[in-house]
Design a protein around this motif. Structure first.
Motif, PDB file in Angstrom:
ATOM      1  N   VAL A   1       0.832  -1.202   0.000  1.00  0.00           N
ATOM      2  CA  VAL A   1       0.000   0.000   0.000  1.00  0.00           C
ATOM      3  C   VAL A   1       0.871   1.258   0.000  1.00  0.00           C
ATOM      4  CG1 VAL A   1      -2.072  -0.967   1.052  1.00  0.00           C
ATOM      5  CG2 VAL A   1      -0.206  -0.171   2.522  1.00  0.00           C
ATOM      6  N   ASP A   2       0.389   2.292  -0.683  1.00  0.00           N
ATOM      7  CA  ASP A   2       1.036   3.596  -0.612  1.00  0.00           C
ATOM      8  C   ASP A   2       0.289   4.462   0.386  1.00  0.00           C
ATOM      9  OD1 ASP A   2      -1.278   4.537  -1.919  1.00  0.00           O
ATOM     10  OD2 ASP A   2      -0.309   4.613  -3.884  1.00  0.00           O
ATOM     11  N   ALA A   3       0.688   5.714   0.538  1.00  0.00           N
ATOM     12  CA  ALA A   3       0.095   6.579   1.567  1.00  0.00           C
ATOM     13  C   ALA A   3      -1.410   6.773   1.333  1.00  0.00           C
ATOM     14  CB  ALA A   3       0.811   7.930   1.593  1.00  0.00           C
ATOM     15  N   ASP A   4      -1.816   6.986   0.085  1.00  0.00           N
ATOM     16  CA  ASP A   4      -3.246   7.168  -0.198  1.00  0.00           C
ATOM     17  C   ASP A   4      -4.037   5.911   0.148  1.00  0.00           C
ATOM     18  OD1 ASP A   4      -2.970   9.776  -1.067  1.00  0.00           O
ATOM     19  OD2 ASP A   4      -2.787   9.234  -3.194  1.00  0.00           O
ATOM     20  N   GLN A   5      -3.469   4.756  -0.127  1.00  0.00           N
ATOM     21  CA  GLN A   5      -4.160   3.507   0.183  1.00  0.00           C
ATOM     22  C   GLN A   5      -4.221   3.252   1.688  1.00  0.00           C
ATOM     23  OE1 GLN A   5      -1.612   1.206  -2.433  1.00  0.00           O
ATOM     24  NE2 GLN A   5      -3.328   0.788  -3.825  1.00  0.00           N
ATOM     25  N   VAL A   6      -3.188   3.668   2.402  1.00  0.00           N
ATOM     26  CA  VAL A   6      -3.230   3.576   3.864  1.00  0.00           C
ATOM     27  C   VAL A   6      -4.413   4.385   4.393  1.00  0.00           C
ATOM     28  CG1 VAL A   6      -2.058   4.269   5.993  1.00  0.00           C
ATOM     29  CG2 VAL A   6      -0.783   3.085   4.204  1.00  0.00           C
ATOM     30  N   ARG A   7      -4.566   5.587   3.876  1.00  0.00           N
ATOM     31  CA  ARG A   7      -5.693   6.426   4.308  1.00  0.00           C
ATOM     32  C   ARG A   7      -7.022   5.797   3.904  1.00  0.00           C
ATOM     33  NH1 ARG A   7      -1.720  10.671   3.420  1.00  0.00           N
ATOM     34  NH2 ARG A   7      -2.035  10.582   1.165  1.00  0.00           N
ATOM     35  N   ALA A   8      -7.080   5.152   2.747  1.00  0.00           N
ATOM     36  CA  ALA A   8      -8.316   4.500   2.297  1.00  0.00           C
ATOM     37  C   ALA A   8      -8.677   3.321   3.201  1.00  0.00           C
ATOM     38  CB  ALA A   8      -8.165   4.032   0.851  1.00  0.00           C
ATOM     39  N   VAL A   9      -7.681   2.582   3.644  1.00  0.00           N
ATOM     40  CA  VAL A   9      -7.916   1.462   4.565  1.00  0.00           C
ATOM     41  C   VAL A   9      -8.544   1.973   5.861  1.00  0.00           C
ATOM     42  CG1 VAL A   9      -6.766  -0.248   6.034  1.00  0.00           C
ATOM     43  CG2 VAL A   9      -6.109  -0.026   3.629  1.00  0.00           C
ATOM     44  N   ALA A  10      -7.980   3.046   6.407  1.00  0.00           N
ATOM     45  CA  ALA A  10      -8.515   3.612   7.646  1.00  0.00           C
ATOM     46  C   ALA A  10      -9.914   4.185   7.433  1.00  0.00           C
ATOM     47  CB  ALA A  10      -7.573   4.684   8.175  1.00  0.00           C
ATOM     48  N   ALA A  11     -10.118   4.835   6.293  1.00  0.00           N
ATOM     49  CA  ALA A  11     -11.432   5.436   6.010  1.00  0.00           C
ATOM     50  C   ALA A  11     -12.512   4.372   5.872  1.00  0.00           C
ATOM     51  CB  ALA A  11     -11.350   6.273   4.738  1.00  0.00           C
ATOM     52  N   ALA A  12     -12.119   3.155   5.483  1.00  0.00           N
ATOM     53  CA  ALA A  12     -13.081   2.064   5.339  1.00  0.00           C
ATOM     54  C   ALA A  12     -13.395   1.400   6.674  1.00  0.00           C
ATOM     55  CB  ALA A  12     -12.541   1.026   4.350  1.00  0.00           C
ATOM     56  N   GLY A  13     -12.800   1.892   7.764  1.00  0.00           N
ATOM     57  CA  GLY A  13     -13.117   1.384   9.092  1.00  0.00           C
ATOM     58  C   GLY A  13     -12.174   0.340   9.633  1.00  0.00           C
ATOM     59  N   HIS A  14     -11.067   0.103   8.920  1.00  0.00           N
ATOM     60  CA  HIS A  14     -10.086  -0.871   9.389  1.00  0.00           C
ATOM     61  C   HIS A  14      -8.986  -0.167  10.179  1.00  0.00           C
ATOM     62  CE1 HIS A  14     -12.036  -3.762   6.777  1.00  0.00           C
ATOM     63  NE2 HIS A  14     -11.964  -2.868   5.799  1.00  0.00           N
ATOM     64  N   GLU A  15      -8.338  -0.914  11.045  1.00  0.00           N
ATOM     65  CA  GLU A  15      -7.212  -0.367  11.796  1.00  0.00           C
ATOM     66  C   GLU A  15      -5.939  -0.468  10.968  1.00  0.00           C
ATOM     67  OE1 GLU A  15      -4.686  -1.117  15.940  1.00  0.00           O
ATOM     68  OE2 GLU A  15      -5.985  -2.701  15.138  1.00  0.00           O
ATOM     69  N   VAL A  16      -5.088   0.551  11.050  1.00  0.00           N
ATOM     70  CA  VAL A  16      -3.752   0.500  10.473  1.00  0.00           C
ATOM     71  C   VAL A  16      -2.760   0.425  11.620  1.00  0.00           C
ATOM     72  CG1 VAL A  16      -1.992   1.740   9.151  1.00  0.00           C
ATOM     73  CG2 VAL A  16      -4.385   1.771   8.394  1.00  0.00           C
ATOM     74  N   GLY A  17      -1.931  -0.609  11.615  1.00  0.00           N
ATOM     75  CA  GLY A  17      -0.899  -0.764  12.624  1.00  0.00           C
ATOM     76  C   GLY A  17       0.468  -0.756  11.984  1.00  0.00           C
ATOM     77  N   SER A  18       1.501  -0.646  12.796  1.00  0.00           N
ATOM     78  CA  SER A  18       2.875  -0.621  12.288  1.00  0.00           C
ATOM     79  C   SER A  18       3.480  -2.016  12.255  1.00  0.00           C
ATOM     80  CB  SER A  18       3.752   0.285  13.141  1.00  0.00           C
ATOM     81  OG  SER A  18       5.111   0.140  12.758  1.00  0.00           O
ATOM     82  N   HIS A  19       4.216  -2.278  11.170  1.00  0.00           N
ATOM     83  CA  HIS A  19       4.964  -3.530  11.009  1.00  0.00           C
ATOM     84  C   HIS A  19       6.454  -3.205  10.850  1.00  0.00           C
ATOM     85  CE1 HIS A  19       4.843  -7.785  10.639  1.00  0.00           C
ATOM     86  NE2 HIS A  19       4.951  -7.889   9.323  1.00  0.00           N
ATOM     87  N   GLY A  20       6.846  -2.091  11.527  1.00  0.00           N
ATOM     88  CA  GLY A  20       8.232  -1.643  11.445  1.00  0.00           C
ATOM     89  C   GLY A  20       8.485  -0.781  10.225  1.00  0.00           C
ATOM     90  N   LEU A  21       9.718  -0.306  10.098  1.00  0.00           N
ATOM     91  CA  LEU A  21      10.089   0.526   8.951  1.00  0.00           C
ATOM     92  C   LEU A  21      10.500  -0.288   7.744  1.00  0.00           C
ATOM     93  CD1 LEU A  21      12.171   3.603  10.190  1.00  0.00           C
ATOM     94  CD2 LEU A  21      10.022   3.637   8.924  1.00  0.00           C
ATOM     95  N   THR A  22      11.230  -1.389   7.970  1.00  0.00           N
ATOM     96  CA  THR A  22      11.795  -2.129   6.844  1.00  0.00           C
ATOM     97  C   THR A  22      11.529  -3.624   6.894  1.00  0.00           C
ATOM     98  OG1 THR A  22      13.912  -2.467   7.979  1.00  0.00           O
ATOM     99  CG2 THR A  22      13.679  -0.449   6.674  1.00  0.00           C
ATOM    100  N   HIS A  23      10.730  -4.082   7.847  1.00  0.00           N
ATOM    101  CA  HIS A  23      10.428  -5.506   8.010  1.00  0.00           C
ATOM    102  C   HIS A  23      11.657  -6.298   8.439  1.00  0.00           C
ATOM    103  CE1 HIS A  23       8.638  -9.493   7.313  1.00  0.00           C
ATOM    104  NE2 HIS A  23       7.475  -8.883   7.220  1.00  0.00           N
ATOM    105  N   MET A  24      12.486  -5.726   9.280  1.00  0.00           N
ATOM    106  CA  MET A  24      13.656  -6.443   9.770  1.00  0.00           C
ATOM    107  C   MET A  24      13.339  -7.183  11.068  1.00  0.00           C
ATOM    108  SD  MET A  24      16.270  -3.721  11.559  1.00  0.00           S
ATOM    109  CE  MET A  24      17.276  -5.109  12.134  1.00  0.00           C
ATOM    110  N   ARG A  25      14.105  -8.232  11.319  1.00  0.00           N
ATOM    111  CA  ARG A  25      13.944  -8.990  12.565  1.00  0.00           C
ATOM    112  C   ARG A  25      14.408  -8.126  13.739  1.00  0.00           C
ATOM    113  NH1 ARG A  25      13.104 -14.466  11.545  1.00  0.00           N
ATOM    114  NH2 ARG A  25      13.408 -15.021   9.353  1.00  0.00           N
ATOM    115  N   LEU A  26      13.597  -8.035  14.774  1.00  0.00           N
ATOM    116  CA  LEU A  26      13.910  -7.154  15.896  1.00  0.00           C
ATOM    117  C   LEU A  26      14.540  -7.873  17.081  1.00  0.00           C
ATOM    118  CD1 LEU A  26      10.778  -4.829  15.857  1.00  0.00           C
ATOM    119  CD2 LEU A  26      13.006  -4.500  14.757  1.00  0.00           C
ATOM    120  N   ALA A  27      14.405  -9.179  17.159  1.00  0.00           N
ATOM    121  CA  ALA A  27      15.044  -9.920  18.244  1.00  0.00           C
ATOM    122  C   ALA A  27      16.559  -9.766  18.134  1.00  0.00           C
ATOM    123  CB  ALA A  27      14.658 -11.385  18.185  1.00  0.00           C
ATOM    124  N   GLY A  28      17.177  -9.281  19.186  1.00  0.00           N
ATOM    125  CA  GLY A  28      18.619  -9.110  19.194  1.00  0.00           C
ATOM    126  C   GLY A  28      19.114  -7.790  18.625  1.00  0.00           C
ATOM    127  N   ALA A  29      18.200  -6.937  18.149  1.00  0.00           N
ATOM    128  CA  ALA A  29      18.610  -5.649  17.583  1.00  0.00           C
ATOM    129  C   ALA A  29      19.075  -4.708  18.690  1.00  0.00           C
ATOM    130  CB  ALA A  29      17.446  -5.013  16.823  1.00  0.00           C
TER     131      ALA A  29
END
Length: 250
Positions: A130-158
């Motif tokens: 999704v791009d920024a406009d699609q992120v806003r469309a997801v929220a406008a449709a009543g769904h929650e937008v959550g974070s999955h990090g910046l780059t999808h890297m493994r965080l254990a041990g970071a």
């Protein structure tokens, strides 16, 4: 946003042994016949059958934020969390209409540093995000937008600097896009440790979720059940039953 140390300690005590209802973890929803080596694609027809089954069982799918809030208010009976990892663009085209048809909503976890890009963290087929406009469309449709990090890297041990960048900065990016608070975090690859969970708490998230791990079982390590491309109604019922058995263990 930071959380006072006293409040953190109190929350840790209150969260210990959290017994939250089942949370299902989907990824891409698409009718594509491309190779799917990482087993992330569920067809819209199969999602439809899954949601129809939930309704037959008297259950309603909701975003994780709504589920957590309902649990806090002792009003989560009959609810199931529906989450969709990675922020694939096919969510709007294929998942959202099926959810709407069944009167349900879900959480889309977005990789904030890859808006409008593709799943560069995987080998195999390139899938649009999704791009920024699609992120806003997801929220406008009543769904929650959550974070999955910046780059999808493994965080254990970071290290701490990487954790702040991936966890806190991704929240700021999405809040700038949405102009509203982002309260949920999902650890990429399900890889987390105590430091990653504390980074989510310190960044000001209300909750965070993992994959399959029931051992910490607190507000920042909410377990979920992975839904595979070929899962049938029997598989789904088994996941729901297994969750209730495991969540009752000390």
């Amino acid at each position: 946003m930071s959380v006072p140390a006293g409040a953190t300690a109190e929350a840790e005590v209150a969260d210990r042994g959290l017994r939250i209802p089942p949370v299902l973890m989907y990824h891409s929803i698409s009718p594509s016949r491309q190779p799917d080596p990482h087993r992330v694609r569920v067809s819209p027809e199969r999602l439809d059958r899954h949601l129809r089954l939930l309704r037959q069982l008297g259950l309603r799918g909701v975003p994780l934020a709504e589920l957590v809030a309902a649990q806090d208010g002792a009003a989560a009976t009959g609810l199931v969390g529906l989450t969709f990892d990675d922020g694939y663009a096919d969510f709007l085209r294929y998942a959202a209409p099926v959810l709407d048809r069944h009167g349900m909503t879900g959480t889309l976890y977005v990789v904030a540093g890859r808006l409008g890009g593709h799943n560069a963290w995987d080998t195999g087929p390139r899938l649009d995000l999704v791009d920024a406009d699609q992120v806003r469309a997801v929220a406008a449709a009543g769904h929650e937008v959550g974070s999955h990090g910046l780059t999808h890297m493994r965080l254990a041990g970071a290290d701490p600097g990487v954790l702040r960048h991936e966890v806190a900065d991704s929240k700021h990016v999405l809040e700038e896009v949405l102009q509203r608070e982002v309260s949920g975090f999902c650890y990429p690859w399900g890889a987390f440790d105590a430091a990653a969970a504390e980074a989510a708490r310190a960044a000001g998230y209300d909750h965070a979720c993992v994959t399959g791990d029931y051992s910490p079982r607190n507000r920042f390590t909410i377990p979920r059940s992975y839904v595979a491309p070929g899962d049938t109604a029997v598989h789904l019922v088994a996941k729901l039953v297994r969750h209730h058995v495991r969540i009752r263990r000390p």
